[in-house]
Structures are given as C-alpha cells and as structure tokens.
Design a protein around this motif. Structure first.
Motif, PDB file in Angstrom:
ATOM      1  N   MET A 180       0.846  -1.196   0.000  1.00  0.00           N
ATOM      2  CA  MET A 180       0.000   0.000   0.000  1.00  0.00           C
ATOM      3  C   MET A 180       0.881   1.246   0.000  1.00  0.00           C
ATOM      4  O   MET A 180       1.825   1.333   0.784  1.00  0.00           O
ATOM      5  N   PRO A 181       0.616   2.219  -0.874  1.00  0.00           N
ATOM      6  CA  PRO A 181       1.440   3.419  -0.921  1.00  0.00           C
ATOM      7  C   PRO A 181       1.430   4.159   0.412  1.00  0.00           C
ATOM      8  O   PRO A 181       0.410   4.223   1.095  1.00  0.00           O
ATOM      9  N   SER A 182       2.575   4.725   0.789  1.00  0.00           N
ATOM     10  CA  SER A 182       2.691   5.445   2.048  1.00  0.00           C
ATOM     11  C   SER A 182       2.179   6.876   1.891  1.00  0.00           C
ATOM     12  O   SER A 182       1.951   7.364   0.790  1.00  0.00           O
ATOM     13  N   THR A 183       1.993   7.537   3.047  1.00  0.00           N
ATOM     14  CA  THR A 183       1.585   8.935   3.010  1.00  0.00           C
ATOM     15  C   THR A 183       2.624   9.787   2.303  1.00  0.00           C
ATOM     16  O   THR A 183       2.296  10.691   1.530  1.00  0.00           O
ATOM     17  N   HIS A 220       4.666   8.827  -0.076  1.00  0.00           N
ATOM     18  CA  HIS A 220       4.530   8.515  -1.501  1.00  0.00           C
ATOM     19  C   HIS A 220       3.398   9.319  -2.120  1.00  0.00           C
ATOM     20  O   HIS A 220       3.559   9.994  -3.146  1.00  0.00           O
ATOM     21  N   GLU A 221       2.238   9.263  -1.501  1.00  0.00           N
ATOM     22  CA  GLU A 221       1.066   9.943  -2.056  1.00  0.00           C
ATOM     23  C   GLU A 221       1.226  11.461  -2.030  1.00  0.00           C
ATOM     24  O   GLU A 221       0.776  12.160  -2.944  1.00  0.00           O
ATOM     25  N   THR A 222       1.873  11.985  -0.997  1.00  0.00           N
ATOM     26  CA  THR A 222       2.047  13.434  -0.893  1.00  0.00           C
ATOM     27  C   THR A 222       2.987  13.959  -1.966  1.00  0.00           C
ATOM     28  O   THR A 222       2.739  15.019  -2.564  1.00  0.00           O
ATOM     29  N   GLN A 246       9.545   6.733  -5.930  1.00  0.00           N
ATOM     30  CA  GLN A 246      10.086   5.418  -5.589  1.00  0.00           C
ATOM     31  C   GLN A 246      10.738   5.472  -4.211  1.00  0.00           C
ATOM     32  O   GLN A 246      11.741   6.149  -4.003  1.00  0.00           O
ATOM     33  N   LEU A 247      10.141   4.721  -3.273  1.00  0.00           N
ATOM     34  CA  LEU A 247      10.649   4.694  -1.907  1.00  0.00           C
ATOM     35  C   LEU A 247      11.240   3.342  -1.526  1.00  0.00           C
ATOM     36  O   LEU A 247      11.884   3.223  -0.480  1.00  0.00           O
ATOM     37  N   GLY A 248      10.985   2.315  -2.362  1.00  0.00           N
ATOM     38  CA  GLY A 248      11.430   0.977  -2.018  1.00  0.00           C
ATOM     39  C   GLY A 248      11.989   0.231  -3.206  1.00  0.00           C
ATOM     40  O   GLY A 248      12.412   0.835  -4.199  1.00  0.00           O
ATOM     41  N   PRO A 249      12.014  -1.111  -3.132  1.00  0.00           N
ATOM     42  CA  PRO A 249      12.603  -1.948  -4.187  1.00  0.00           C
ATOM     43  C   PRO A 249      12.043  -1.608  -5.570  1.00  0.00           C
ATOM     44  O   PRO A 249      10.858  -1.312  -5.721  1.00  0.00           O
ATOM     45  N   ILE A 250      12.916  -1.712  -6.593  1.00  0.00           N
ATOM     46  CA  ILE A 250      12.536  -1.203  -7.911  1.00  0.00           C
ATOM     47  C   ILE A 250      12.528  -2.259  -9.011  1.00  0.00           C
ATOM     48  O   ILE A 250      12.223  -1.936 -10.160  1.00  0.00           O
ATOM     49  N   CYS A 287      12.975  10.335  -5.645  1.00  0.00           N
ATOM     50  CA  CYS A 287      13.469   9.277  -4.761  1.00  0.00           C
ATOM     51  C   CYS A 287      14.256   9.902  -3.612  1.00  0.00           C
ATOM     52  O   CYS A 287      15.442  10.230  -3.787  1.00  0.00           O
ATOM     53  N   PRO A 288      13.650  10.079  -2.433  1.00  0.00           N
ATOM     54  CA  PRO A 288      14.365  10.698  -1.315  1.00  0.00           C
ATOM     55  C   PRO A 288      15.549   9.886  -0.796  1.00  0.00           C
ATOM     56  O   PRO A 288      16.459  10.441  -0.192  1.00  0.00           O
TER      57      PRO A 288
END
Length: 286
Positions: free
Chosen positions: A1-4, A6-8, A76-80, A108-109
């Motif tokens: 599920m996308p994180s806050t 990610h969505e922001t 992109q916050l995680g595995p790609i 990508c932070p």
C-alpha cells in the motif's frame, strides 16, 4: 500500500503540473519546449489488449492545444526491480499516444534507491535503453533562504526531505522549509509539515519542532504559529472531553462538536476547570 509520503509527493505534481518543468529545467538543466498549459493527464498507460500499466502521475505540456512534451512522474521509496520492467512500457505507450518526446522522472528521497533508479534499463541490444532522470538527494537543490523557498515551495519540501538529515545543512534547510510553507493554504501546509516531520530522523525532527514551537525564534513562520496553536487547542479540547468522560457525564454530539471545534485556548482552559465540577455537559457553556 502506498505510504503517506509517496502519495504526498505525487500530489505535489498533480496540484501544480508546471513543477515538472521546473524540475527538468532546474536540477537537470533539460530544455523543455515553450508551452502555454501544463496538465496532469490520465496516469493509465496501458496499451490496448495489454497488461495494465499505471504511473504515479503524467504531466503533459501543451502549446496551442497540442502536446509538445510529456513527463511521467514516479515516486520510488522501495525496491525497484518490478518497476524497472514496467518503466520502458510506460514511456513507449505514452509516446505512442501523444507523439511527442516523453521523459521519465523518478522522485526518490533515498540515496541508495536513487542510485539504482539512475542505472540505464537495457531493453534490447544494440541501442535501445531507457535512462530516467532521478530526483534523488544529490540532484535536489539545497534551499536555505526564505526568498527561494517562497518562490519554489515544492522544491523546498524536497530539499528538507533530502538534506535536513545532515547536520551541516539541517538548520538553514529547515528554516527555509518553514518559510516555504507560508505559501500554501492551511490544509496543504499542515499535510506537508506532518509528512516531513514523520519522514525525518529523530535529530532533524526534534530540530524542526524547536523551530516551530519557540515563539521568540526569528525563523518561526506564520504557518508554524498557526500549526502548533491548533495542535495545542486540539489537546486542550481532548482534555475537556476526557475529564467529562472520566466523571461519567453524558456528552451530546452537539456539545462534543462545540468543544472539539474550539480554537480559543483561554476558553478551553475555562472549560477544563468547569469540567471538574459540572453535573451536565451543557453547564460548561454557561
């Protein structure tokens, strides 16, 4: 599920599509054709009779109603690994639909994920590969002054996420971040403040909270004063309700809403004292 988070980050580009052009021409120095309109387009990049492909955001730049450039924005916050197989299809399908140049911009932070995203995706040999523009910590500008922050508030948010983790940049970057929040309406400013506070490591979060709560501090923004005043009011309202509930006093929906909606700290202090002695919730308001 996308994180806050990610969505922001996606929402920033959807809310102001021209941000994509500013990122391309600023951090990356990419030339974008002259356009008179930037639209957040459909993110469905599926081809007919094909697997469904859905990007985070698609920005289309129009000149006299015709598409002249397009940007696919992916956060992109995680595995790609799975996404690297999908991204070439995103670009090909959008190019087929619009018939104009298409670029893939990945926000990508995280530094390690950013490096992976920057690696070319070889589709076939020889000569067919896709290289994304990656807005990672190394590409995000370090925004440290209030003038730049107010001119480019979204980039200032990205700057806070990318650079407030390091002690060297922490103070000026977070001070600029607060200045940039004053540009947004209250709802969006609160959202961005909450997201950045949640995303920062402990030391940076503590520093930001000090900046936002220390009234004499010269960098405290108008937004910071409103943000924490509202937070204090919500805490006081919860205290009023907690005292009444602990004493077993019935609280009507009307009374509960009146207490919860009150932003006057002095009034809430009066209600807290009364809550210890009243026999009915309505007596608070006498």
């Amino acid at each position: 599920m996308p994180s806050t988070l990610h969505e922001t980050l996606i929402e920033m580009f959807r809310e102001r599509p021209a941000l994509a052009a500013e990122v391309l021409t600023g951090p990356f120095g990419v030339s974008v054709p002259t356009f008179d309109q930037a639209l957040a387009s459909s993110s469905d990049l599926s081809a007919v009779m094909s697997t469904e492909y859905r990007a985070d955001a698609v920005i289309t730049f129009l000149s006299q109603g015709e598409p002249v450039h397009a940007v696919i924005v992916e956060v992109q916050l995680g595995p790609i690994e799975k996404k690297r197989r999908s991204w070439p299809a995103y670009v090909a399908n959008l190019h087929s639909r619009l018939g104009c140049p298409v670029q893939l911009l990945i926000v990508c932070p995280g530094a390690s994920i950013a490096r992976q995203c920057a690696e070319p995706i070889v589709v076939s040999e020889p000569g067919l590969s896709l290289t994304a523009l990656v807005l990672g910590p190394d590409a995000v500008p370090v925004v440290t002054d209030s003038v730049t922050a107010r001119r480019n508030p979204e980039l200032t948010i990205l700057s806070a996420l990318a650079h407030a983790r390091t002690k060297r940049h922490r103070a000026p970057v977070l001070e600029a971040f607060l200045a940039g929040l004053d540009i947004f309406d209250q709802e969006h400013a609160e959202l961005y403040a909450d997201v950045v506070l949640a995303a920062l490591p402990k030391a940076a979060r503590a520093h930001l909270e000090v900046l936002m709560t220390t009234t004499p501090h010269r960098y405290q923004s108008d937004f910071a004063r409103r943000y924490f005043a509202q937070g204090e009011a919500r805490g006081e309202a919860r205290a009023v309700l907690a005292v009444l509930e602990a004493r077993g006093i019935d609280i009507s929906e009307e009374a509960r809403e009146r207490i919860a909606d009150c932003a006057d700290i002095d009034q809430l202090d009066v209600w807290i004292r009364r809550a210890a002695t009243v026999t009915k919730a309505d007596e608070l308001f006498a």
